[in-house]
Scaffold this motif. Sequence first.
Motif, PDB file in Angstrom:
ATOM      1  N   LYS A   2       0.826  -1.206   0.000  1.00 29.57           N
ATOM      2  CA  LYS A   2       0.000   0.000   0.000  1.00 29.57           C
ATOM      3  C   LYS A   2       0.863   1.261   0.000  1.00 29.57           C
ATOM      4  N   GLN A   3       1.949   1.265   0.782  1.00 26.20           N
ATOM      5  CA  GLN A   3       2.808   2.450   0.841  1.00 26.20           C
ATOM      6  C   GLN A   3       3.461   2.734  -0.509  1.00 26.20           C
ATOM      7  N   ARG A   5       2.317   1.591  -3.523  1.00 27.11           N
ATOM      8  CA  ARG A   5       1.254   1.879  -4.487  1.00 27.11           C
ATOM      9  C   ARG A   5       0.708   3.297  -4.331  1.00 27.11           C
ATOM     10  N   ASP A   6       0.547   3.734  -3.103  1.00 24.32           N
ATOM     11  CA  ASP A   6      -0.055   5.040  -2.841  1.00 24.32           C
ATOM     12  C   ASP A   6       0.971   6.156  -2.702  1.00 24.32           C
ATOM     13  N   ALA A   7       2.234   5.857  -3.010  1.00 26.33           N
ATOM     14  CA  ALA A   7       3.288   6.877  -2.858  1.00 26.33           C
ATOM     15  C   ALA A   7       2.969   8.098  -3.711  1.00 26.33           C
ATOM     16  N   ASP A   8       3.076   9.236  -3.109  1.00 25.17           N
ATOM     17  CA  ASP A   8       2.889  10.511  -3.796  1.00 25.17           C
ATOM     18  C   ASP A   8       4.277  11.090  -4.028  1.00 25.17           C
ATOM     19  N   THR A  56       2.982   3.426 -10.452  1.00 27.31           N
ATOM     20  CA  THR A  56       2.631   2.624  -9.282  1.00 27.31           C
ATOM     21  C   THR A  56       1.589   1.566  -9.665  1.00 27.31           C
ATOM     22  N   LYS A  58       0.186  -2.209 -10.682  1.00 27.71           N
ATOM     23  CA  LYS A  58       0.305  -3.486  -9.987  1.00 27.71           C
ATOM     24  C   LYS A  58       1.600  -4.203 -10.386  1.00 27.71           C
ATOM     25  N   TRP A  88      -2.038  -7.645  -2.515  1.00 30.24           N
ATOM     26  CA  TRP A  88      -2.488  -6.544  -3.362  1.00 30.24           C
ATOM     27  C   TRP A  88      -3.963  -6.244  -3.069  1.00 30.24           C
ATOM     28  N   SER A  91      -4.386  -4.499   0.144  1.00 29.57           N
ATOM     29  CA  SER A  91      -3.925  -3.107   0.108  1.00 29.57           C
ATOM     30  C   SER A  91      -4.981  -2.168  -0.471  1.00 29.57           C
ATOM     31  N   LEU A  92      -5.950  -2.726  -1.162  1.00 28.85           N
ATOM     32  CA  LEU A  92      -6.997  -1.905  -1.770  1.00 28.85           C
ATOM     33  C   LEU A  92      -8.099  -1.545  -0.790  1.00 28.85           C
TER      34      LEU A  92
END
Length: 93
Positions: A2-3, A5-8, A56, A58, A88, A91-92
């Motif tokens: 999640k960290q 995938r969601d990295a900004d 980011t 999958k 995965w 993490s959603l």
Amino acid sequence: IKQIRDADPGRYGIRSIRSLIEKYSPVNDNSRPIVESYIKYLISHTGFNTGNIPDTSKETVKKLVTGIADHENGRSGVISNKMFEFSWLLSLT
């Protein structure tokens, strides 16, 4: 997962394998060779030859996560496809 995938990138500055590894494995004079080896391994494992994290998606996250797990455990295949798919989906949520 999640960290990553969601990295900004704008907020955290994680646009490359180097910035990702250095954020979670801070470098000092004694650890520099180890961190450099880690970065080279992850670039090789992911195939991101420039070292930049392209997105980011999958597939990108899977390459990063499996490479990190393999390196940290000293062997390949630590995360199975089934384990990644389950993680995965978690993490959603």
